[in-house]
Design an enzyme around this catalytic site. Structure first.
Site, PDB file in Angstrom:
ATOM      1  N   GLU B  89      63.337  41.063  62.391  1.00 56.40           N
ATOM      2  CA  GLU B  89      63.335  41.234  60.928  1.00 56.40           C
ATOM      3  C   GLU B  89      64.629  40.803  60.263  1.00 56.40           C
ATOM      4  OE1 GLU B  89      61.779  43.266  62.855  1.00 56.40           O
ATOM      5  OE2 GLU B  89      59.794  43.496  61.964  1.00 56.40           O
ATOM      6  N   HIS B 158      56.298  55.323  60.464  1.00 60.78           N
ATOM      7  CA  HIS B 158      55.498  54.245  59.876  1.00 60.78           C
ATOM      8  C   HIS B 158      54.906  54.606  58.528  1.00 60.78           C
ATOM      9  CE1 HIS B 158      55.775  52.865  64.025  1.00 60.78           C
ATOM     10  NE2 HIS B 158      55.364  51.678  63.625  1.00 60.78           N
TER      11      HIS B 158
END
Lengths: 370, 359
Positions: B89, B158
């Site tokens: 990322e 998450h």
């Protein structure tokens, strides 16, 4: 006498021989000989001297408290910025970290604009909004304050070069300290995977702030750290070495083979920044030794004088001109007014209609214009 | 000769008369489009319109997108425009920002915004602040998009909502679509915007179909960034929300309507720059305010709305303190009963509205 010398020397050019660079995953390196024309020699000399004097002037202005905040000087490393520029085209791209004043100059900005940005005036290249670490020019993407973040950015610029298909390359610089950042390895991976025309360049000046390379890196062979990316280690104090290596690396990238890594071994005379005297983690003897044996400007000067490309007097004249240019620029940078307060909110967004930005309390509002 | 042509001509007239009588026109059924397809359409149209636009992220190409949002795009546009990245990322967000600085128009997908924390330095320090730091020299025309906030049963790491974190930063634009129209109009505006735009989608909304008005079917359908929409007119109380909770607010409003309470439901659509004018005008009409969001209460979107209401003209029109409905102040638990009670439910919204109205 000088005119005659000039006439003769224009035809003459100096040849130079250097030991081979250390290579990683490369069969051949850059050529060990090159030709230096008088014209180029004088240009490089003037540019390096300008960077040197500009940095020393910044040191002075900082001690007078006219420059504030962070100020990371690159005196000692002039062969890197001038040599890299000599090896690429103006249409190529370059990005570096915060020790960026030299690159800002070699990429085309004037000493005036640079010093005025350091002093935080409206005539600064970023209108006083950025300061030392955030200067931008055409095909020069700063000036980046977060160690290592500029490396994926550089790989992205290289991606754009490939996407646009114009044979341009991106020089992506980082220091020996930054070389241990994880995001650099992420960038290596993607650059190699996608064959991006990215020249990763580690400017190894032996110290990441106060930490020597031996104390920071399990492997100090920075030119090998790209693993699957071919690399070369270059004498960063010799401008011709830097130039030839850059030409070699750029040709490699332009041929579509993917990224390449260059380690420039160099040295900074100043500490990490103006708040670091630079002698707690290294000895004065070490600094003095580099100055007397490897100073990049001295090396070029000796080479030119010994090859009869220029006379000592001629180079002294350039010194005088450079000093004057720096003085004038410093004058401007000290006298120019600060940016107007009304513009505090400007440049939040690009291409947008004006809107209001909140100040320190709800009654203080600033107009924001793109 | 004339006799033959006469023969030919008459049957034609008779046939066309037949045609007119036999075939008649019916109105088409209202077009239903899921949020997923709306985003897909929006990206497809912008990829076609401007060849500088490209998409990169994990699984966006050959997998058709982790949540199938980019389905079909790789097949149509190929490797150059739709790029699968390794799981890096920080690296690929930085690459996307660099590409934007060099003049391309990347769409950088985070598989969920939870993973954007790995890359948040690139979003804030490299993208958001650069135009300002450069004194207006270096724009960064990039879109960061992906699902944000709670999903179902994916637990604490998450499920975080990043509206407040990204909404905090000058230099960014942050949008949060609720329905399909929002999703398409906002993604298109984001891609055409010359600034870094964070698009906070919602995974649970991807599969939900909504009626697509005719104007949304146009290739130039844009929803302006910075403008909220009044989804439901009302007179008794203003209910402000963004993303999936907008639907819950409308459900609550439907229930309350039967009891004679008419809620004005505002869909923020944009987190930054926030459309305070629409909210203020509504509060000045209804005299009551409830904010609803999925994120945590401290320093959240609702907190900002309440602070700004106090600072503006609407404060004097409040008949009761403004009230916030938010996610519970805990990391998201896994067990269903715990998860259900960690996000604002319709009953929680109704309760808050009734408390505010003192009924």
């Amino acid at each position: 006498m000088r005119k005659m010398l000039a006439a003769v020397s224009r035809v003459l050019s100096g040849a130079s021989q250097k030991p081979k660079c250390d290579l990683h995953r490369l069969e051949e390196g850059p050529p060990v000989t090159t030709v230096l024309t008088r014209e180029d020699g004088l240009k490089y000399y003037r540019m390096m001297q300008t960077v040197r004097r500009m940095e020393l002037k910044a040191d002075q202005l900082y001690k007078q408290k006219i420059i504030r905040g962070f100020c990371h000087l690159c005196d000692g490393q002039e062969a890197c910025c001038v040599g890299l520029e000599a090896g690429i085209n103006p249409t190529d791209h370059l990005i570096t970290a915060y020790r960026a004043h030299g690159f800002t100059f070699t990429r085309g900005l004037s000493v005036r604009e640079i010093l005025a940005e350091l002093t935080g005036r409206k005539g600064g290249c970023a209108k006083g909004k950025g300061g030392s670490m955030h200067m931008y020019a055409k095909n020069f993407y700063g000036g980046n304050g977060i160690v290592g973040a500029q490396v994926p950015l550089g790989a992205g610029i290289a991606l754009a070069c490939k996407y646009n298909g114009k044979d341009e390359v991106c020089l992506t610089l980082y220091g020996d300290g930054a070389a241990n950042q994880g995001q650099i390895f992420e960038a290596y991976n993607m650059a190699a995977l996608w064959k991006l025309p990215c020249i990763f360049i580690c400017e190894n000046n032996r110290y990441g702030m106060g930490t020597s390379v031996e104390r920071a890196a399990a492997s100090t062979d920075y030119y090998k750290r790209g693993d699957f990316i071919p690399g070369l280690r270059v004498d960063g104090m010799d401008i011709l070495c830097v130039r030839e290596a850059t030409r070699f690396a750029a040709a490699y990238c332009r041929s579509g083979k993917g990224p390449i890594l260059m380690e420039l071994q160099t040295y900074r005379y100043h500490g990490h920044s103006m708040s670091d005297p630079g002698v707690s983690y290294r000895t004065r003897e070490e600094i003095q030794e580099v100055r007397s044996k490897s100073d990049p400007i001295m090396l070029l000067k000796d080479r030119m004088v010994n090859s009869n490309l220029a006379s000592v007097e001629e180079l002294k004249e350039i010194d005088v001109e450079v000093r004057k240019e720096i003085e004038d620029a410093a004058q401007f940078a000290t006298a120019d007014p600060e940016p107007p307060l009304e513009e505090l909110g400007y440049h939040i967004y690009s291409s947008d209609p004006p809107f209001e930005v909140r100040g320190a309390n709800q009654w203080i509002k600033f107009k924001s214009v793109s | 000769m004339a006799a033959v042509s006469g023969l030919v001509r008459r049957p034609l007239r008779e046939v066309s008369g037949l045609l007119k009588r036999r075939f008649h026109w019916t109105a088409p059924a209202a077009l239903q489009v899921t949020v997923r397809d709306a985003i897909n359409q929006g990206m497809d149209e912008e990829l076609e319109r401007d060849e500088k636009v490209f998409l990169l992220g994990e699984e966006v190409a050959q997998y058709d997108g982790a949540y199938k949002v980019s389905r079909g795009l790789w097949k149509k546009y190929g490797d150059k425009r739709i790029i699968d990245t390794p799981i890096s990322e920080m690296g690929f967000a930085g690459i996307a920002v660099g590409a934007a600085m060099a003049g391309l128009r990347p769409i950088c997908e985070f598989m969920t915004f939870n993973f954007s924390m790995q890359a948040i330095d690139q979003v804030i320090n490299s993208a958001a602040k650069t135009y300002y730091m450069s004194g207006g020299l270096q724009p960064v025309p990039i879109v960061f998009r992906g699902p944000n906030g709670a999903s179902a049963g994916v637990a604490a790491q998450h499920s975080q909502c990043f509206a407040a974190w990204y909404g905090h930063c000058p230099g960014l634009k942050v949008v949060s679509p609720w329905n399909s129209e929002d999703a398409k109009g906002l993604i298109k505006s984001a891609i055409r915007d010359n600034n870094p735009v964070v698009v906070l989608e919602n995974e649970l909304m991807y599969g939900v179909p909504f009626e697509f008005p005719p104007e949304a079917q146009s290739k130039d359908f844009l929803i302006p960034i910075g403008k909220a929409k009044i989804e439901r007119q009302g007179t008794h109380i203003t209910v402000v929300s963004h993303s999936r909770p907008v639907g819950h607010c409308l459900e609550a409003a439907a229930v309350l309507s039967k009891e004679g309470v008419e809620c004005e439901v505002i869909n923020m659509r944009t987190i930054r720059p926030m459309d305070m004018e629409t909210i203020e005008a509504s509060v000045m009409k209804t005299n009551h305010l409830v904010t609803v969001e999925g994120g945590w209460p401290q320093f959240g979107v609702g907190a900002e709305i309440c602070a700004r209401i106090m600072e503006g003209p609407a404060f004097n029109f409040l008949d009761a303190p403004a009230v916030r409905v938010t996610g519970a102040d805990v990391p998201m638990p896994y067990a269903k009963i715990l998860e259900d009670n960690s996000i604002p439910q319709v009953k929680d919204i109704i309760f808050a509205i009734k408390k505010t109205l003192n009924i």
